[in-house]
Design a protein around this motif. Structure first.
Motif, PDB file in Angstrom:
ATOM      1  N   PHE A 127     129.793  23.342  32.504  1.00  0.00           N
ATOM      2  CA  PHE A 127     130.455  24.312  33.101  1.00  0.00           C
ATOM      3  C   PHE A 127     132.079  24.082  32.921  1.00  0.00           C
ATOM      4  CE2 PHE A 127     126.819  24.769  36.104  1.00  0.00           C
ATOM      5  CZ  PHE A 127     126.026  25.367  35.113  1.00  0.00           C
TER       6      PHE A 127
ATOM      7  N   SER B 281     134.350  26.703  31.398  1.00  0.00           N
ATOM      8  CA  SER B 281     133.398  28.137  31.660  1.00  0.00           C
ATOM      9  C   SER B 281     132.527  27.980  30.501  1.00  0.00           C
ATOM     10  CB  SER B 281     134.082  29.356  31.317  1.00  0.00           C
ATOM     11  OG  SER B 281     134.997  29.613  32.505  1.00  0.00           O
ATOM     12  N   GLY B 282     132.107  26.644  30.070  1.00  0.00           N
ATOM     13  CA  GLY B 282     131.069  26.269  29.107  1.00  0.00           C
ATOM     14  C   GLY B 282     131.388  26.791  27.584  1.00  0.00           C
TER      15      GLY B 282
ATOM     16  N   THR C 131     126.140  23.278  41.473  1.00  0.00           N
ATOM     17  CA  THR C 131     126.607  24.334  40.861  1.00  0.00           C
ATOM     18  C   THR C 131     126.861  25.703  41.726  1.00  0.00           C
ATOM     19  OG1 THR C 131     125.297  23.958  38.905  1.00  0.00           O
ATOM     20  CG2 THR C 131     125.878  26.408  39.197  1.00  0.00           C
TER      21      THR C 131
ATOM     22  N   TYR D 276     130.833  25.750  43.140  1.00  0.00           N
ATOM     23  CA  TYR D 276     131.517  26.070  42.204  1.00  0.00           C
ATOM     24  C   TYR D 276     132.556  27.283  42.722  1.00  0.00           C
ATOM     25  CZ  TYR D 276     131.815  22.714  38.491  1.00  0.00           C
ATOM     26  OH  TYR D 276     131.816  21.480  37.735  1.00  0.00           O
TER      27      TYR D 276
ATOM     28  N   LEU E  61     136.201  27.444  38.012  1.00  0.00           N
ATOM     29  CA  LEU E  61     135.682  28.184  37.024  1.00  0.00           C
ATOM     30  C   LEU E  61     135.976  29.547  37.031  1.00  0.00           C
ATOM     31  CD1 LEU E  61     132.946  28.057  35.190  1.00  0.00           C
ATOM     32  CD2 LEU E  61     131.814  29.538  36.952  1.00  0.00           C
TER      33      LEU E  61
ATOM     34  N   PRO F 134     127.939  30.952  36.832  1.00  0.00           N
ATOM     35  CA  PRO F 134     127.432  30.165  36.055  1.00  0.00           C
ATOM     36  C   PRO F 134     125.889  30.141  36.171  1.00  0.00           C
ATOM     37  CG  PRO F 134     127.964  29.219  38.035  1.00  0.00           C
ATOM     38  CD  PRO F 134     128.519  30.605  38.021  1.00  0.00           C
ATOM     39  N   GLN F 135     124.927  29.844  35.536  1.00  0.00           N
ATOM     40  CA  GLN F 135     123.390  30.141  35.413  1.00  0.00           C
ATOM     41  C   GLN F 135     122.770  28.914  35.204  1.00  0.00           C
ATOM     42  OE1 GLN F 135     120.817  30.955  37.103  1.00  0.00           O
ATOM     43  NE2 GLN F 135     121.538  33.037  36.657  1.00  0.00           N
TER      44      GLN F 135
ATOM     45  N   PRO G 263     129.012  29.627  30.688  1.00  0.00           N
ATOM     46  CA  PRO G 263     128.576  28.854  31.649  1.00  0.00           C
ATOM     47  C   PRO G 263     126.944  28.813  32.004  1.00  0.00           C
ATOM     48  CG  PRO G 263     129.618  30.770  32.514  1.00  0.00           C
ATOM     49  CD  PRO G 263     129.658  30.832  31.055  1.00  0.00           C
ATOM     50  N   ALA G 264     126.166  28.475  31.168  1.00  0.00           N
ATOM     51  CA  ALA G 264     124.752  28.514  31.253  1.00  0.00           C
ATOM     52  C   ALA G 264     124.165  27.112  30.508  1.00  0.00           C
ATOM     53  CB  ALA G 264     124.163  29.952  30.711  1.00  0.00           C
TER      54      ALA G 264
END
Length: 463
Positions: free
Chosen positions: A258, A261-262, A289, A292, A304, A349-350, A369-370
């Motif tokens: 993450f 933001s990935g 997670t 965040y 994030l 995020p996921q 963000p996954a």
């Protein structure tokens, strides 16, 4: 007035920077100036190049706070994280400058009676650097500094999202007294970028970007016998072995998935966890997670920020929906993140579970963000799943057994293999991808081999 390049900040979708695109006359002038400057620069001693480029690094980092703030406003990275890019820039630049005398030294091939023989590293000429927005300085410094140290001239085309980065390079080199024409930057359209690649004035292209972008660069150079350095996408895997320190692994891997933001080519997207520790790892990963804070990146409490633009956020949401439709289970409730709003660049995020390796999410690059987490039965199972992908930029393992890490790493198809860490480039090590993650190499002593050509000297000293 000609066409204008506009940079929209993802913080609030407002106009942040606008710059005119270079005209055909400006492009031609830039190419001619680079060729002329490089011919003189080639004859400058490596030690003198070191002094100038070290002064440029000093000038650059003297503006570290302003540069960090500009990174945040251009791409939306949290303000608490942006200074790290300036530190990384400095680390890589100084390392590549410091090792240049050794990397560029003549190669003695050994004695032979009545002969002097050695191999000299010649600069290529003009290096065209095409840089992305996601780590705007860390990606570009990999090529810009060693290219100049090797005796080349550099033309930098930076992303439309990060035009101030190219200007900061220029200001630093000007402050250091670098001869005019050796470093130049241009604001270019995609078509003009392709035309420059095809121009005989360019001797090497260093491109960082998408796989599609890498194919476009290759097509633009198809009629030219020049080198191409292509650092492309990734869908990087990690393996949490049964003997891993779970607390450390969870902290590292949440950050690896993450951070920014990935939006990192070498960010972690696929995590394979030994089934003996899968449940506690997954629970810990989800808990961290959920802690965040998604929000305005100018807020120091935010860790994030938004992705680069609202359109990118919509694409990431689409990838997550497609993964769930294919059988994945989404473990994060976006309602836990009030800043997540459709139509903006802000998204939660996921964490996805219950995926198989054929799930689209496990095969495609998701630049957001996954992350997907999958249980595996053994080292062999983890290796097979890690390799079941078209990309190969980095891969990582969490284990307390170094011998096992090396043994497993030998079988994983990747450019860089980490143990108990991820998403970091050590400038002493070669930065390279395999498969669809690209070709060529930057950083380390090996990186200089791609910015020079060997020239053999075979001298008969007695006749």
């Amino acid at each position: 007035m000609g066409a204008i390049q506009k940079t929209i900040t993802p913080i609030d979708d407002s106009l942040y920077v606008e710059r005119p695109y270079a005209s055909a006359a400006e492009i031609e002038k830039t190419l001619k100036a680079a060729k002329a400057a490089q011919r003189a620069w080639k004859g400058v001693a490596v030690a003198d190049r070191q002094k100038l480029l070290t002064a440029a690094v000093n000038a650059f980092v003297s503006h570290r706070d302003q540069i960090a703030a500009e990174i945040t406003r251009q791409i939306g990275r949290p303000i608490g994280q942006s200074p790290g890019e300036v530190r990384g820039f400095e680390e890589r630049a100084r390392y590549m400058i410091d090792i240049a005398p050794r990397a560029l030294a003549d190669i003695d091939v050994g004695p032979k009676p009545t002969f002097t023989r050695f191999i000299r590293r010649e600069p290529l000429g003009v290096v065209f650097v095409v840089a992305p927005w996601n780590f705007p300085y860390l990606t570009s410094v990999n090529a810009v500094m060693p290219a100049l140290m090797a005796g080349n001239a550099v033309i930098l085309k930076h992303s439309a999202q990060t035009p101030l980065c190219a200007e900061r390079f220029g200001e630093a080199f000007k402050a250091a007294g670098l001869p005019a024409g050796l470093f130049q930057h241009l604001v270019l359209t995609h078509d003009d970028t392709s035309r420059i690649i095809g121009n005989n004035a360019i001797d090497y292209v260093a491109f960082t970007g998408s796989v599609a972008g890498g194919h476009a660069v290759t097509r633009a150079a198809v009629d030219r016998f020049i080198g191409l350095g292509l650092e492309l996408g990734g869908n990087d895997p990690a393996y949490v072995r049964h003997d891993a320190n779970l607390t450390h692994a969870i902290e590292n891997l949440v950050d690896g998935a993450f951070f920014n933001s990935g939006q990192s080519c070498c960010g972690i997207q696929r995590i394979f966890v030994h089934r003996d520790v899968y449940k506690p790892f997954l629970e810990g990963f989800v808990d961290l997670t959920n802690s965040y804070k998604l929000g305005n990146p100018l807020d120091k409490a935010t860790n994030l920020g938004p992705v680069v633009r609202s359109r990118a956020a919509d694409e990431i949401r689409g990838q997550i929906e497609k993964a769930v439709h294919a059988g994945a289970k989404a473990l994060i409730d976006p309602k836990q993140f009030p800043a997540d709003k459709s139509g903006t660049a802000y998204l939660a995020p996921q964490v996805l579970a219950d995926l198989d390796t054929h799930n689209p999410f496990m095969q495609e690059e998701c630049f957001g963000p996954a992350v997907g987490i999958v249980a595996v039965a053994s080292d062999d199972d983890a290796i097979a799943k890690m390799n079941d992908n078209a990309f190969g930029l980095t891969a990582a393992i969490w284990t307390e057994n170094e011998a096992a890490a090396i043994r497993i790493g030998d079988r994983v198809e990747t450019g860089t293999w980490f143990m108990n860490r991820c998403d970091y480039l050590d400038p002493a090590l070669a930065w390279v991808g395999v498969k669809d993650s690209g070709r060529g190499c930057t950083l380390s002593q090996v990186g200089y081999e791609y910015l020079t050509r060997p020239k053999s000297f075979h001298l008969r000293t007695k006749t």
